[in-house]
Motif scaffolding. Structure first.
Motif, PDB file in Angstrom:
ATOM      1  N   MET A   1      -0.669  12.832 -13.601  1.00  0.00           N
ATOM      2  CA  MET A   1      -1.093  11.456 -13.489  1.00  0.00           C
ATOM      3  C   MET A   1       0.127  10.553 -13.526  1.00  0.00           C
ATOM      4  N   GLY A   2      -0.067   9.355 -13.064  1.00  0.00           N
ATOM      5  CA  GLY A   2       1.020   8.391 -13.093  1.00  0.00           C
ATOM      6  C   GLY A   2       2.011   8.564 -11.964  1.00  0.00           C
ATOM      7  N   GLN A   3       1.717   9.453 -11.020  1.00  0.00           N
ATOM      8  CA  GLN A   3       2.624   9.634  -9.899  1.00  0.00           C
ATOM      9  C   GLN A   3       2.664   8.342  -9.106  1.00  0.00           C
ATOM     10  N   GLU A   4       3.881   7.910  -8.779  1.00  0.00           N
ATOM     11  CA  GLU A   4       4.038   6.640  -8.092  1.00  0.00           C
ATOM     12  C   GLU A   4       4.872   6.825  -6.839  1.00  0.00           C
TER      13      GLU A   4
ATOM     14  N   ALA B   1      -8.285   8.221  -8.558  1.00  0.00           N
ATOM     15  CA  ALA B   1      -8.207   6.778  -8.817  1.00  0.00           C
ATOM     16  C   ALA B   1      -6.783   6.365  -8.475  1.00  0.00           C
ATOM     17  N   VAL B   2      -6.646   5.481  -7.499  1.00  0.00           N
ATOM     18  CA  VAL B   2      -5.337   5.089  -6.982  1.00  0.00           C
ATOM     19  C   VAL B   2      -5.207   3.573  -7.052  1.00  0.00           C
ATOM     20  N   ARG B   3      -4.079   3.111  -7.586  1.00  0.00           N
ATOM     21  CA  ARG B   3      -3.793   1.676  -7.621  1.00  0.00           C
ATOM     22  C   ARG B   3      -2.891   1.349  -6.446  1.00  0.00           C
ATOM     23  N   VAL B   4      -3.322   0.378  -5.651  1.00  0.00           N
ATOM     24  CA  VAL B   4      -2.543  -0.123  -4.511  1.00  0.00           C
ATOM     25  C   VAL B   4      -2.316  -1.597  -4.780  1.00  0.00           C
ATOM     26  N   GLY B   5      -1.064  -1.973  -5.010  1.00  0.00           N
ATOM     27  CA  GLY B   5      -0.801  -3.357  -5.397  1.00  0.00           C
ATOM     28  C   GLY B   5      -1.485  -3.624  -6.724  1.00  0.00           C
ATOM     29  N   ASP B   6      -2.375  -4.606  -6.780  1.00  0.00           N
ATOM     30  CA  ASP B   6      -3.093  -4.957  -8.004  1.00  0.00           C
ATOM     31  C   ASP B   6      -4.537  -4.462  -7.999  1.00  0.00           C
ATOM     32  N   THR B   7      -4.910  -3.620  -7.052  1.00  0.00           N
ATOM     33  CA  THR B   7      -6.291  -3.200  -6.897  1.00  0.00           C
ATOM     34  C   THR B   7      -6.418  -1.692  -7.072  1.00  0.00           C
ATOM     35  N   MET B   8      -7.520  -1.254  -7.700  1.00  0.00           N
ATOM     36  CA  MET B   8      -7.768   0.162  -7.910  1.00  0.00           C
ATOM     37  C   MET B   8      -8.873   0.635  -6.967  1.00  0.00           C
TER      38      MET B   8
ATOM     39  N   GLU C   1      -5.207  12.294   1.792  1.00  0.00           N
ATOM     40  CA  GLU C   1      -4.311  13.090   2.642  1.00  0.00           C
ATOM     41  C   GLU C   1      -3.902  12.361   3.911  1.00  0.00           C
ATOM     42  N   ARG C   2      -4.549  11.267   4.244  1.00  0.00           N
ATOM     43  CA  ARG C   2      -4.225  10.496   5.441  1.00  0.00           C
ATOM     44  C   ARG C   2      -3.086   9.493   5.212  1.00  0.00           C
ATOM     45  N   VAL C   3      -2.632   9.335   3.973  1.00  0.00           N
ATOM     46  CA  VAL C   3      -1.610   8.346   3.649  1.00  0.00           C
ATOM     47  C   VAL C   3      -0.283   9.059   3.378  1.00  0.00           C
ATOM     48  N   LEU C   4       0.757   8.670   4.100  1.00  0.00           N
ATOM     49  CA  LEU C   4       2.083   9.226   3.872  1.00  0.00           C
ATOM     50  C   LEU C   4       2.785   8.388   2.806  1.00  0.00           C
ATOM     51  N   VAL C   5       3.274   9.064   1.762  1.00  0.00           N
ATOM     52  CA  VAL C   5       3.879   8.375   0.622  1.00  0.00           C
ATOM     53  C   VAL C   5       5.239   8.963   0.329  1.00  0.00           C
ATOM     54  N   THR C   6       6.218   8.104   0.053  1.00  0.00           N
ATOM     55  CA  THR C   6       7.524   8.526  -0.399  1.00  0.00           C
ATOM     56  C   THR C   6       7.552   8.340  -1.912  1.00  0.00           C
ATOM     57  N   PRO C   7       7.808   9.425  -2.678  1.00  0.00           N
ATOM     58  CA  PRO C   7       7.817   9.291  -4.137  1.00  0.00           C
ATOM     59  C   PRO C   7       8.896   8.321  -4.612  1.00  0.00           C
ATOM     60  N   VAL C   8       8.582   7.616  -5.698  1.00  0.00           N
ATOM     61  CA  VAL C   8       9.567   6.740  -6.322  1.00  0.00           C
ATOM     62  C   VAL C   8      10.275   7.561  -7.378  1.00  0.00           C
ATOM     63  N   CYS C   9      11.580   7.677  -7.258  1.00  0.00           N
ATOM     64  CA  CYS C   9      12.373   8.451  -8.216  1.00  0.00           C
ATOM     65  C   CYS C   9      12.869   7.522  -9.306  1.00  0.00           C
ATOM     66  N   GLU C  10      12.467   7.841 -10.529  1.00  0.00           N
ATOM     67  CA  GLU C  10      12.933   7.066 -11.685  1.00  0.00           C
ATOM     68  C   GLU C  10      14.315   7.588 -12.048  1.00  0.00           C
TER      69      GLU C  10
ATOM     70  N   GLY D   1      -5.410  -1.898   2.169  1.00  0.00           N
ATOM     71  CA  GLY D   1      -4.073  -2.159   1.646  1.00  0.00           C
ATOM     72  C   GLY D   1      -3.056  -1.054   1.726  1.00  0.00           C
ATOM     73  N   PHE D   2      -3.392   0.082   2.293  1.00  0.00           N
ATOM     74  CA  PHE D   2      -2.423   1.158   2.428  1.00  0.00           C
ATOM     75  C   PHE D   2      -1.555   0.883   3.657  1.00  0.00           C
ATOM     76  N   ILE D   3      -0.595  -0.028   3.473  1.00  0.00           N
ATOM     77  CA  ILE D   3       0.291  -0.430   4.563  1.00  0.00           C
ATOM     78  C   ILE D   3       1.727  -0.067   4.205  1.00  0.00           C
ATOM     79  N   ASP D   4       2.545   0.041   5.213  1.00  0.00           N
ATOM     80  CA  ASP D   4       3.941   0.422   5.056  1.00  0.00           C
ATOM     81  C   ASP D   4       4.635  -0.437   4.005  1.00  0.00           C
ATOM     82  N   GLY D   5       5.279   0.215   3.033  1.00  0.00           N
ATOM     83  CA  GLY D   5       6.033  -0.485   2.005  1.00  0.00           C
ATOM     84  C   GLY D   5       5.246  -0.831   0.751  1.00  0.00           C
ATOM     85  N   GLU D   6       3.925  -0.635   0.762  1.00  0.00           N
ATOM     86  CA  GLU D   6       3.099  -0.972  -0.409  1.00  0.00           C
ATOM     87  C   GLU D   6       3.267   0.088  -1.491  1.00  0.00           C
ATOM     88  N   ARG D   7       3.368  -0.337  -2.737  1.00  0.00           N
ATOM     89  CA  ARG D   7       3.517   0.562  -3.881  1.00  0.00           C
ATOM     90  C   ARG D   7       2.151   1.138  -4.262  1.00  0.00           C
ATOM     91  N   VAL D   8       2.091   2.446  -4.506  1.00  0.00           N
ATOM     92  CA  VAL D   8       0.853   3.108  -4.897  1.00  0.00           C
ATOM     93  C   VAL D   8       1.096   3.976  -6.126  1.00  0.00           C
TER      94      VAL D   8
END
Length: 80
Positions: free
Chosen positions: A1-4, A52-59, A68-77, A31-38
């Motif tokens: 959980m908490g994967q961003e 349960a996925v948060r996109v911007g301020d919405t869950m 599986e239709r959304v391509l995501v680049t992981p955020v490396c802390e 809201g699943f648009i290029d550059g949006e944080r998830v």
């Protein structure tokens, strides 16, 4: 959980079928648009669905085939 991550491309319509195109359009509209944080907030039990996925301020609750239709680049802390 908490994967961003960051949406690296809008939702992908695999092979161009009608169902895939409708799913990609729905994801884009919510809201699943290029550059949006998830962030994955929770997974259902058993089987991990829905997600349960948060996109911007919405869950949103997504089924696995939708996620599986959304391509995501992981955020490396980076540690200080």
């Amino acid at each position: 959980m908490g994967q961003e991550g960051t949406v690296s491309s809008g939702p992908v319509a695999a092979a161009g079928g009608a169902v895939e195109q409708e799913t990609a359009l729905r994801l884009f509209e919510i809201g699943f648009i290029d550059g949006e944080r998830v962030r994955v907030v929770a997974r259902g039990y058993p089987g991990g669905e829905p997600l349960a996925v948060r996109v911007g301020d919405t869950m949103f609750a997504l089924r696995r085939f939708e996620a599986e239709r959304v391509l995501v680049t992981p955020v490396c802390e980076t540690a200080p």
